[in-house]
Design a protein around this motif. Structure first.
Motif, PDB file in Angstrom:
ATOM      1  N   ILE A 223       2.396   4.422   3.792  1.00 39.07           N
ATOM      2  CA  ILE A 223       3.825   4.440   4.090  1.00 39.07           C
ATOM      3  C   ILE A 223       4.583   5.313   3.094  1.00 39.07           C
ATOM      4  O   ILE A 223       4.439   5.175   1.879  1.00 39.07           O
ATOM      5  N   GLY A 224       5.384   6.223   3.639  1.00 35.11           N
ATOM      6  CA  GLY A 224       6.179   7.114   2.815  1.00 35.11           C
ATOM      7  C   GLY A 224       5.411   8.274   2.221  1.00 35.11           C
ATOM      8  O   GLY A 224       5.998   9.124   1.543  1.00 35.11           O
ATOM      9  N   VAL A 225       4.099   8.334   2.472  1.00 32.34           N
ATOM     10  CA  VAL A 225       3.262   9.366   1.858  1.00 32.34           C
ATOM     11  C   VAL A 225       2.534  10.192   2.915  1.00 32.34           C
ATOM     12  O   VAL A 225       2.705  11.402   3.003  1.00 32.34           O
ATOM     13  N   GLY A 226       1.697   9.539   3.739  1.00 26.96           N
ATOM     14  CA  GLY A 226       0.919  10.301   4.712  1.00 26.96           C
ATOM     15  C   GLY A 226      -0.140   9.455   5.382  1.00 26.96           C
ATOM     16  O   GLY A 226       0.039   8.253   5.590  1.00 26.96           O
ATOM     17  N   TYR A 227      -1.301  10.087   5.670  1.00 19.32           N
ATOM     18  CA  TYR A 227      -2.368   9.431   6.424  1.00 19.32           C
ATOM     19  C   TYR A 227      -3.725   9.772   5.824  1.00 19.32           C
ATOM     20  O   TYR A 227      -3.899  10.790   5.155  1.00 19.32           O
ATOM     21  N   ARG A 228      -4.705   8.894   6.140  1.00 20.22           N
ATOM     22  CA  ARG A 228      -6.078   9.110   5.670  1.00 20.22           C
ATOM     23  C   ARG A 228      -7.062   8.720   6.768  1.00 20.22           C
ATOM     24  O   ARG A 228      -6.917   7.679   7.403  1.00 20.22           O
ATOM     25  N   MET A 229      -8.078   9.572   6.994  1.00 23.53           N
ATOM     26  CA  MET A 229      -9.172   9.213   7.883  1.00 23.53           C
ATOM     27  C   MET A 229     -10.174   8.383   7.089  1.00 23.53           C
ATOM     28  O   MET A 229     -10.623   8.802   6.019  1.00 23.53           O
ATOM     29  N   ILE A 230     -10.523   7.210   7.608  1.00 23.47           N
ATOM     30  CA  ILE A 230     -11.433   6.294   6.929  1.00 23.47           C
ATOM     31  C   ILE A 230     -12.854   6.523   7.419  1.00 23.47           C
ATOM     32  O   ILE A 230     -13.112   6.554   8.619  1.00 23.47           O
ATOM     33  N   ARG A 231     -13.777   6.663   6.502  1.00 23.16           N
ATOM     34  CA  ARG A 231     -15.185   6.820   6.855  1.00 23.16           C
ATOM     35  C   ARG A 231     -15.762   5.483   7.297  1.00 23.16           C
ATOM     36  O   ARG A 231     -15.718   4.495   6.573  1.00 23.16           O
ATOM     37  N   GLN A 232     -16.297   5.438   8.503  1.00 21.60           N
ATOM     38  CA  GLN A 232     -16.963   4.264   9.029  1.00 21.60           C
ATOM     39  C   GLN A 232     -18.455   4.385   8.747  1.00 21.60           C
ATOM     40  O   GLN A 232     -19.003   5.493   8.730  1.00 21.60           O
ATOM     41  N   ASN A 233     -19.126   3.245   8.543  1.00 20.31           N
ATOM     42  CA  ASN A 233     -20.563   3.282   8.311  1.00 20.31           C
ATOM     43  C   ASN A 233     -21.290   3.820   9.541  1.00 20.31           C
ATOM     44  O   ASN A 233     -20.972   3.439  10.678  1.00 20.31           O
TER      45      ASN A 233
END
Length: 238
Positions: A223-233
Motif C-alpha cells: 500500500i502506497g508503494v507498489g506491487y510484488r510478484m510472489i514466487r510459488q513453490n
C-alpha cells in the motif's frame, strides 16, 4: 552446496549484532561493514548473494549506495531502515532495492525476506536459459516467444497492457516494483494521475490469473508503494 554470502551494512552496533547473531543461527556466511564506502568496496570484492543495507550511514546515504551498486550488479538488496515513510520506501525501491524492512523488525520477518531474495538468486542462477523464453510460477505459465499466458494449462486472454504488466512483474519476481517504476515501464511516464489506471489494470489482471482476486496469492500489494510478484513453490521444490 555453498552457503549463501550476505553483506550486512549497518552502523548501529546493537542492530548489527542482532542481525549477525540471526545469520549465524542459520549458518549464513556474512561480512559486516558500517560505512557506505565499506559497503561499495565489499560489494565489489566480496560479491555477496544478498545485501542487507541500512540507509542512515555516517558517510553516505543508502539510496546513493543502491544506485551505485545497480550501475554494475543486480544482486538483491534488502533495505533495513528506521525510515518508515512511504516516500523513503519509494525512493529506495525506485533506486533499485528489492525489498524494504522497517526497524524495529522481528527476526522471523528478516529471515523470511532473506529467503525470498535467496530463492530469486537460486532461480536466476539455475533457470536462466529457460527463463529467457518461458516463465513458470505455480499454476501460471508465460511463453514469452509466443506471447501466451496459461493458468492450469489453459490459455487465458490478456489485453496488451495486462500482458505487459504481468511480464514486468514476472521478470522481477520477489522484487517490490513501485508505482512510478511500473508506470514508466508501461507508458514511458510516471504521472500520479496515471496511478488509478494502473489499479484498474491490476484489478482486471488479478481477475484473470488469481483463483480468488480478493485474496491474491500471486501479486502482492504494498500500500502506497507498489506491487510484488510472489514466487510459488514448484512441484520439484521442497
Amino acid at each position: 552446496m555453498n552457503k549463501p554470502q550476505i553483506l550486512v551494512v549497518e552502523d548501529d552496533a546493537a542492530i548489527g549484532n542482532l542481525i549477525a547473531t540471526t545469520l549465524e543461527t542459520q549458518s549464513y556466511q556474512f561480512h559486516r561493514v558500517a560505512t557506505g564506502a565499506g559497503a561499495l568496496l565489499d560489494a565489489l570484492s566480496y560479491r555477496p548473494d544478498v545485501v542487507l543495507l541500512d540507509l542512515g550511514l555516517p558517510d553516505m546515504d543508502g539510496v546513493d549506495i543502491i544506485r551505485k551498486i545497480r550501475a554494475w550488479s543486480n544482486m538483491p538488496i534488502i533495505v533495513v531502515s528506521a525510515r518508515s515513510e512511504d516516500t523513503d520506501k519509494v525512493a529506495a525501491l525506485d533506486a533499485g532495492a528489492d525489498d524494504y524492512l522497517t526497524k524495529p523488525f522481528s527476526v522471523e520477518e528478516l529471515l523470511a525476506r532473506l529467503r525470498v531474495a535467496l530463492r530469486r538468486v537460486r532461480y536466476d542462477n539455475e533457470k536462466v536459459d529457460a527463463a529467457a523464453s518461458l516463465y513458470a510460477n505455480g499454476d501460471i505459465r508465460i511463453d514469452y516467444a509466443a506471447g501466451c499466458v496459461y493458468r492450469n494449462g489453459t490459455e487465458i486472454h490478456l489485453t496488451p497492457s495486462e500482458y505487459k504488466l504481468l511480464c514486468l512483474l514476472a521478470k522481477n519476481t520477489g522484487k517490490v516494483l513501485t508505482h512510478n517504476y511500473i508506470l514508466n515501464e508501461l507508458t514511458g511516464s510516471a504521472s500520479p494521475a496515471d496511478t488509478p489506471s494502473l489499479r484498474v489494470f491490476m484489478a482486471t489482471l488479478r481477475k484473470k490469473i488469481e483463483l480468488d482476486p480478493s485474496h491474491p496469492k500471486y501479486i502482492q500489494t504494498h500500500i502506497g508503494v507498489g506491487y510484488r510478484m510472489i514466487r510459488q513453490n514448484q512441484p520439484d521444490e521442497v
